[in-house]
Design an enzyme around this catalytic site. Structure first.
Site, PDB file in Angstrom:
ATOM      1  N   SER A  29      71.195  28.190  59.848  1.00  0.00           N
ATOM      2  CA  SER A  29      72.282  29.019  59.332  1.00  0.00           C
ATOM      3  C   SER A  29      73.646  28.733  59.932  1.00  0.00           C
ATOM      4  O   SER A  29      74.666  29.124  59.364  1.00  0.00           O
ATOM      5  CB  SER A  29      71.944  30.501  59.530  1.00  0.00           C
TER       6      SER A  29
ATOM      7  N   LYS B  23      78.151  31.520  56.214  1.00  0.00           N
ATOM      8  CA  LYS B  23      78.979  32.715  56.019  1.00  0.00           C
ATOM      9  C   LYS B  23      80.122  32.506  55.025  1.00  0.00           C
ATOM     10  O   LYS B  23      80.647  33.472  54.464  1.00  0.00           O
ATOM     11  CB  LYS B  23      79.540  33.178  57.360  1.00  0.00           C
TER      12      LYS B  23
END
Length: 518
Positions: A317, A64
């Site tokens: 992720s 992110k």
């Protein structure tokens, strides 16, 4: 599939404009080029080369940071002076907080009530102003929009923003540099920012790469939108994989994903847990549930289409896992791999019936057994069994059915796995002459049968609870119909079996929860 998106507006860039933004994104002011790690054990098991993109290596342990920094770094001086606001379940929040710290910009992050403490604490350590609001991402998102309007903050959206999408798309640049000959890439989908950016970049430059989006079964907002032909607001979402718990796919991310993703596959909680273990086994990294989502999809896709000899890439992720959730993950891993099944079985309430049932299981080891005397005629037991592969369950059910047992497969029953397994038993319906003992069984084949052969025919078992925790010794709690006069003889039989044991009859918890009361 439309490989060139039309240029509609600044809000909806063309594919060419996205490529320009991806290649010029200044993400490496804060981000690192993460490794593409071979998963050798899993590759050997699947017959394909599996490569894992290690976004857990980023400064905030999540991809992110790429999108957040790309968005905030592009603000003008007036916007930077007023500050930014974001809504996030955690990873985007940390990316915004670190970006604000790096650029000297005030960052306010709205986080839903279910956000893991590890993510809240991390945001605060990075200087972010945390506002806890709502029970879902969508409620937190609404509050962030309100603050943007009333306070003049710039909204740093977690996914539905071209600058954020472009920042996440830099993962695609690295993937193509690191594995130019990949056949498939599997991308996690929550709001769709990562999937949109990476899919657009890869399919624009090398259309032969198959791009597969992966969603959690209980948060499949992209699949619902594709099936409906428009965005669909899910009534509710599961929170286990909190990083992808999004009810409504982004407007821009849906437009891009619909154009560039070849297929979407969904995975269960158990399959995600199994993927977390696979990542640990091969890399010693501990992924958060959303972080292992794409690998779970890779495994399911490979099995469904029987892929062999292909190069499969995927993305870890994020690794901002709440440590205490690992206990739950560990319990569900074997179920996710199809190596454990859960059954409800009715057996006769008579001496030796448990032993005879265990004999029918053949080579299937018992991972869990819950039983409490309740009826003089029959007993209902909850049992977990070890499987070599998923197909073994059908054979086992047939064997038990042919032998006259009433049996139900609970392997996919969430109520059974989440709650009922801990509630089986309770107090007997009638008075019992009973003594309670705790044991340590060696975790070896035949240990349970040795116990039952020595004691099960002579002494009536009234309670039995066992769970295999993967240690060298298994803990067992068992009740027996033994009078005071028989106690010495019975304990001599225990000594003969040779397992460690202790008398728990006087333990107050037995009286509180298990002993019969009028």
């Amino acid at each position: 599939m439309n490989n060139l998106l039309p240029h509609l507006s600044a809000r909806q860039p063309s594919a060419a404009e996205y490529l320009r933004r991806i290649l010029l994104a200044p993400v490496y002011d804060v981000a690192v080029k993460s490794d593409l790690t071979p998963m050798r054990k899993l590759s050997e098991r699947l017959g394909c080369e599996v490569l894992l993109k290690r976004e857990d290596q980023q400064p905030v342990h999540s991809f992110k940071i790429r999108g957040a920094y790309n968005k905030i770094a592009g603000l003008n001086a007036d916007q930077q002076a007023k500050g930014v606001v974001a809504a996030s379940a955690g990873n985007h929040a940390q990316g915004v907080a670190l970006s604000g710290q790096k650029l000297g910009i005030k960052a306010t992050i709205v986080m839903p009530n279910n956000t893991p403490d590890i993510k809240i604490d991390s945001v605060r350590r990075l200087g972010g102003n945390v506002v806890i609001h709502g029970n879902s991402f969508d409620e937190a998102s609404a509050e962030s929009r309100r603050l943007a309007e009333t306070e003049g903050y710039t909204l740093a959206a977690p996914f539905d923003d071209p600058d954020v999408i472009a920042g996440q798309g830099t993962i695609g640049v690295e993937l193509l540099q690191q594995a130019r000959d990949m056949d498939y890439v599997f991308l996690p989908v929550g709001g769709g920012g990562l999937a949109a950016g990476v899919a657009l970049y890869l399919k624009s430059l090398k259309p032969s790469i198959k791009v597969i989006g992966v969603e959690a079964e209980d948060s499949a907002c992209l699949l619902a939108a594709l099936e409906a032909g428009e965005r669909v607001n899910l009534d509710q979402v599961g929170l286990f994989a909190d990083g992808v718990a999004v009810k409504l796919i982004g407007e821009e991310t849906f437009r891009v994903c619909a154009a560039f993703i070849d297929e979407v596959i969904t995975v269960s909680t158990d399959e995600i847990c199994a993927a977390i273990k696979d990542i640990f086994d091969d890399t010693r990294a501990v992924s958060e549930p959303a972080g292992a989502l794409a690998l779970a999809g890779l495994k399911k896709f490979q099995a469904r289409y029987k892929l062999q000899g292909k190069k499969l890439t995927t993305v870890l992720s994020g690794a901002n896992v709440n440590f205490h959730s690992l206990r739950y993950v560990s319990e569900r891993t074997e179920l996710g791999e199809g190596r454990e099944g859960v059954l409800a079985v009715t057996i006769p309430e008579q001496k030796g019936s448990f032993r005879r049932f265990c004999e029918l299981l053949g080579g299937h080891g018992i991972t869990e057994f819950n039983y409490r005397f309740a009826d003089p005629a029959k007993a209902h037991i909850y049992v977990g069994v070890r499987l070599a592969e998923k197909a073994d369950m059908a054979n086992l059910l047939a064997t038990l059915g042919d032998s006259g047992y009433e049996v139900h497969d609970l392997t996919d029953n969430e109520l059974a796995k989440l709650h009922v397994r801990y509630m089986v038993g309770g107090r007997p319906s009638q008075p019992l002459i009973e003594r309670l003992y705790g044991f340590e069984f060696p975790e070896s084949q035949g240990a349970l049968m040795r116990f039952l052969n020595r004691l099960g025919e002579r002494w009536n078992i009234t309670l039995f609870h066992y769970r295999n925790h993967g240690a060298a010794y298994g803990r067992v709690l068992a009740g027996f119909n033994v009078s005071d006069q028989e106690k010495a003889e019975f304990e001599a039989s225990l000594n003969d079996v040779g397992y460690e044991w202790r008398d728990e009859t006087s333990n107050p918890v037995y009286d509180y929860f298990l002993a019969h009361r009028d």
